[in-house]
Design a protein around this motif. Structure first.
Motif, mmCIF file in Angstrom:
data_model
loop_
_atom_site.group_PDB
_atom_site.id
_atom_site.type_symbol
_atom_site.label_atom_id
_atom_site.label_comp_id
_atom_site.label_asym_id
_atom_site.label_seq_id
_atom_site.Cartn_x
_atom_site.Cartn_y
_atom_site.Cartn_z
ATOM 1 N N ASN A 1 0.820 -1.211 0.000
ATOM 2 C CA ASN A 1 0.000 0.000 0.000
ATOM 3 C C ASN A 1 0.855 1.261 0.000
ATOM 4 O O ASN A 1 0.535 2.241 -0.679
ATOM 5 C CB ASN A 1 -0.923 0.007 1.218
ATOM 6 N N GLU A 2 1.961 1.237 0.772
ATOM 7 C CA GLU A 2 2.841 2.407 0.825
ATOM 8 C C GLU A 2 3.468 2.686 -0.550
ATOM 9 O O GLU A 2 3.539 3.848 -0.997
ATOM 10 C CB GLU A 2 3.955 2.196 1.860
ATOM 11 N N GLU A 3 3.908 1.627 -1.203
ATOM 12 C CA GLU A 3 4.509 1.786 -2.527
ATOM 13 C C GLU A 3 3.495 2.323 -3.529
ATOM 14 O O GLU A 3 3.808 3.206 -4.341
ATOM 15 C CB GLU A 3 5.087 0.447 -2.994
ATOM 16 N N CYS B 1 2.942 20.730 -4.060
ATOM 17 C CA CYS B 1 1.748 20.394 -4.835
ATOM 18 C C CYS B 1 0.677 19.846 -3.893
ATOM 19 O O CYS B 1 0.962 18.984 -3.057
ATOM 20 C CB CYS B 1 2.099 19.348 -5.902
ATOM 21 N N THR B 2 -0.546 20.359 -4.036
ATOM 22 C CA THR B 2 -1.684 19.873 -3.259
ATOM 23 C C THR B 2 -2.511 18.925 -4.122
ATOM 24 O O THR B 2 -2.872 19.263 -5.248
ATOM 25 C CB THR B 2 -2.569 21.040 -2.795
ATOM 26 N N VAL B 3 -2.777 17.745 -3.593
ATOM 27 C CA VAL B 3 -3.585 16.756 -4.312
ATOM 28 C C VAL B 3 -5.050 17.080 -4.051
ATOM 29 O O VAL B 3 -5.585 16.789 -2.992
ATOM 30 C CB VAL B 3 -3.251 15.325 -3.853
ATOM 31 N N ARG B 4 -5.694 17.689 -5.019
ATOM 32 C CA ARG B 4 -7.066 18.166 -4.821
ATOM 33 C C ARG B 4 -8.079 17.096 -5.261
ATOM 34 O O ARG B 4 -8.850 17.280 -6.198
ATOM 35 C CB ARG B 4 -7.273 19.475 -5.576
ATOM 36 N N LEU B 5 -8.009 15.986 -4.565
ATOM 37 C CA LEU B 5 -8.941 14.881 -4.780
ATOM 38 C C LEU B 5 -9.365 14.331 -3.430
ATOM 39 O O LEU B 5 -8.587 14.345 -2.470
ATOM 40 C CB LEU B 5 -8.282 13.762 -5.593
ATOM 41 N N LYS B 6 -10.592 13.830 -3.365
ATOM 42 C CA LYS B 6 -11.037 13.198 -2.138
ATOM 43 C C LYS B 6 -10.196 11.958 -1.867
ATOM 44 O O LYS B 6 -9.801 11.238 -2.780
ATOM 45 C CB LYS B 6 -12.507 12.806 -2.251
ATOM 46 N N ASN B 7 -9.918 11.715 -0.589
ATOM 47 C CA ASN B 7 -9.128 10.539 -0.226
ATOM 48 C C ASN B 7 -9.786 9.247 -0.689
ATOM 49 O O ASN B 7 -9.102 8.287 -1.054
ATOM 50 C CB ASN B 7 -8.910 10.507 1.289
ATOM 51 N N TYR C 1 -11.413 8.820 -3.442
ATOM 52 C CA TYR C 1 -11.087 8.663 -4.854
ATOM 53 C C TYR C 1 -9.700 8.038 -5.015
ATOM 54 O O TYR C 1 -9.495 7.136 -5.824
ATOM 55 C CB TYR C 1 -11.101 10.014 -5.568
ATOM 56 N N ILE C 2 -8.741 8.553 -4.234
ATOM 57 C CA ILE C 2 -7.363 8.042 -4.341
ATOM 58 C C ILE C 2 -7.317 6.577 -3.918
ATOM 59 O O ILE C 2 -6.664 5.750 -4.564
ATOM 60 C CB ILE C 2 -6.400 8.889 -3.484
ATOM 61 N N ALA C 3 -8.016 6.248 -2.823
ATOM 62 C CA ALA C 3 -8.043 4.857 -2.350
ATOM 63 C C ALA C 3 -8.599 3.929 -3.422
ATOM 64 O O ALA C 3 -8.053 2.851 -3.675
ATOM 65 C CB ALA C 3 -8.873 4.758 -1.066
ATOM 66 N N GLU C 4 -9.686 4.347 -4.087
ATOM 67 C CA GLU C 4 -10.267 3.524 -5.160
ATOM 68 C C GLU C 4 -9.296 3.376 -6.317
ATOM 69 O O GLU C 4 -9.150 2.291 -6.892
ATOM 70 C CB GLU C 4 -11.567 4.172 -5.651
ATOM 71 N N GLU C 5 -8.617 4.463 -6.651
ATOM 72 C CA GLU C 5 -7.700 4.440 -7.793
ATOM 73 C C GLU C 5 -6.541 3.480 -7.568
ATOM 74 O O GLU C 5 -6.128 2.767 -8.481
ATOM 75 C CB GLU C 5 -7.189 5.856 -8.062
ATOM 76 N N ILE C 6 -6.001 3.452 -6.342
ATOM 77 C CA ILE C 6 -4.853 2.565 -6.107
ATOM 78 C C ILE C 6 -5.292 1.197 -5.597
ATOM 79 O O ILE C 6 -4.455 0.324 -5.362
ATOM 80 C CB ILE C 6 -3.823 3.198 -5.148
ATOM 81 N N GLY C 7 -6.613 1.006 -5.447
ATOM 82 C CA GLY C 7 -7.138 -0.324 -5.165
ATOM 83 C C GLY C 7 -7.002 -0.804 -3.738
ATOM 84 O O GLY C 7 -6.794 -1.991 -3.500
ATOM 85 N N SER D 1 -8.626 -0.377 0.506
ATOM 86 C CA SER D 1 -9.779 0.068 1.279
ATOM 87 C C SER D 1 -9.500 1.440 1.875
ATOM 88 O O SER D 1 -8.346 1.852 2.017
ATOM 89 C CB SER D 1 -10.084 -0.933 2.392
ATOM 90 N N ILE D 2 -10.546 2.146 2.260
ATOM 91 C CA ILE D 2 -10.353 3.469 2.846
ATOM 92 C C ILE D 2 -9.629 3.356 4.185
ATOM 93 O O ILE D 2 -8.821 4.218 4.545
ATOM 94 C CB ILE D 2 -11.701 4.220 2.986
ATOM 95 N N ARG D 3 -9.878 2.261 4.929
ATOM 96 C CA ARG D 3 -9.139 2.031 6.183
ATOM 97 C C ARG D 3 -7.651 1.853 5.905
ATOM 98 O O ARG D 3 -6.798 2.438 6.570
ATOM 99 C CB ARG D 3 -9.669 0.786 6.891
ATOM 100 N N GLY D 4 -7.367 1.005 4.911
ATOM 101 C CA GLY D 4 -5.969 0.787 4.538
ATOM 102 C C GLY D 4 -5.315 2.069 4.062
ATOM 103 O O GLY D 4 -4.132 2.312 4.323
ATOM 104 N N PHE D 5 -6.088 2.887 3.360
ATOM 105 C CA PHE D 5 -5.555 4.160 2.868
ATOM 106 C C PHE D 5 -5.118 5.053 4.027
ATOM 107 O O PHE D 5 -4.022 5.616 4.014
ATOM 108 C CB PHE D 5 -6.596 4.879 2.022
ATOM 109 N N TYR D 6 -5.977 5.185 5.038
ATOM 110 C CA TYR D 6 -5.645 6.076 6.155
ATOM 111 C C TYR D 6 -4.475 5.539 6.974
ATOM 112 O O TYR D 6 -3.656 6.315 7.493
ATOM 113 C CB TYR D 6 -6.871 6.326 7.024
ATOM 114 N N ARG D 7 -4.367 4.223 7.108
ATOM 115 C CA ARG D 7 -3.187 3.655 7.781
ATOM 116 C C ARG D 7 -1.930 3.973 6.998
ATOM 117 O O ARG D 7 -0.891 4.340 7.566
ATOM 118 C CB ARG D 7 -3.350 2.133 7.945
#
Length: 246
Positions: free
Chosen positions: A159-161, A181-187, A189-195, A197-203
């Protein structure tokens, strides 16, 4: 058929502007129009296309950026990609209309200029202009490569990579020469894009924050040139994935 195809001229000029870090302007595009094409202005948060569109058109986004999304019958949205101009939309629907293809939902993230092209003119231009045909083949090949890279990334990287790769490529496409640079996307959206879960994303986000590889300001990820440099050195051979999220 025109002596010099107008659509081809627009595509080549858009490519030249892209190399300069610019986009085709309304005035430049209007000089090359014919009665089979017109320029639309799509404002931020409006849809360029939706899956319900049935018009026999092909679209070429001349400026701006947009989210490419799919929706389920239950109303859930899946973000497939964040795209920057220039980009074609509806090539598959135009070339093989007998198949049950639909447009994706393409939502403008900023004001966009969009060239609307009559399908018949697009197909005629493809058949008569080898250079335009080659350009379309190049676009489709790149999309196939990106899809393959995305599948590999989800299978083989942590996930980190994956988040670091996303941020590096986002920086490449969006920092505009600035020092941060500011990433102006909802978190989400980013979690879905990199495949992940939202929990995994926040960790993952918390881990990279603790390593001082990014900051979060008002809910948005912010990265600096130095942080991107550190991520790039850690990612090593991942840099072959330059176009993952273009």
């Amino acid at each position: 058929m025109e002596e010099k195809n107008r659509l081809l001229q627009i595509v080549l000029l858009a490519n030249e502007k892209q190399k300069e870090g610019k986009c085709l302007t309304l005035e430049q595009a209007e000089k090359l129009l014919n009665d089979r094409m017109k320029v639309l202005r799509v404002l931020k948060d409006e849809y360029i296309t939706t899956e319900y569109m049935e018009a026999e058109k092909v679209y070429y986004v001349l400026s701006g950026s947009f989210l490419m999304m799919r929706s389920s019958k239950e109303g859930k949205n899946s973000v497939m990609d964040l795209k920057r101009a220039p980009q074609f939309l509806g090539i598959d629907k135009a070339v093989v209309p007998e198949e049950d293809y639909t447009f994706s939902d393409n939502l403008a993230k900023e004001d966009c200029l969009v060239l609307e092209i009559d399908r018949g003119y697009f197909i005629q231009s493809l058949k008569e202009e080898a250079e335009l045909g080659f350009e379309i083949i190049r676009i489709l090949c790149r999309r196939l490569v990106n899809a393959s890279y995305r599948a590999d990334r989800m299978l083989f990287y942590t996930n980190e990579e994956q988040l670091m790769i996303y941020l590096i490529v986002y920086w490449f496409n969006h920092h505009g020469g600035q020092s941060e640079c500011t990433v102006r996307l909802k978190n989400s959206y980013i979690a879905e894009e990199i495949g992940i879960s939202i929990r995994g994303f926040y960790r993952t986000l918390d881990k990279l924050k603790k390593e001082s590889l990014l900051t979060v300001v008002k809910g948005n990820i912010v990265v600096t040139q130095e942080q991107i440099r550190k991520m790039s050195s850690r990612c090593g051979d991942f840099m072959n994935y330059k176009y993952h999220f273009e």
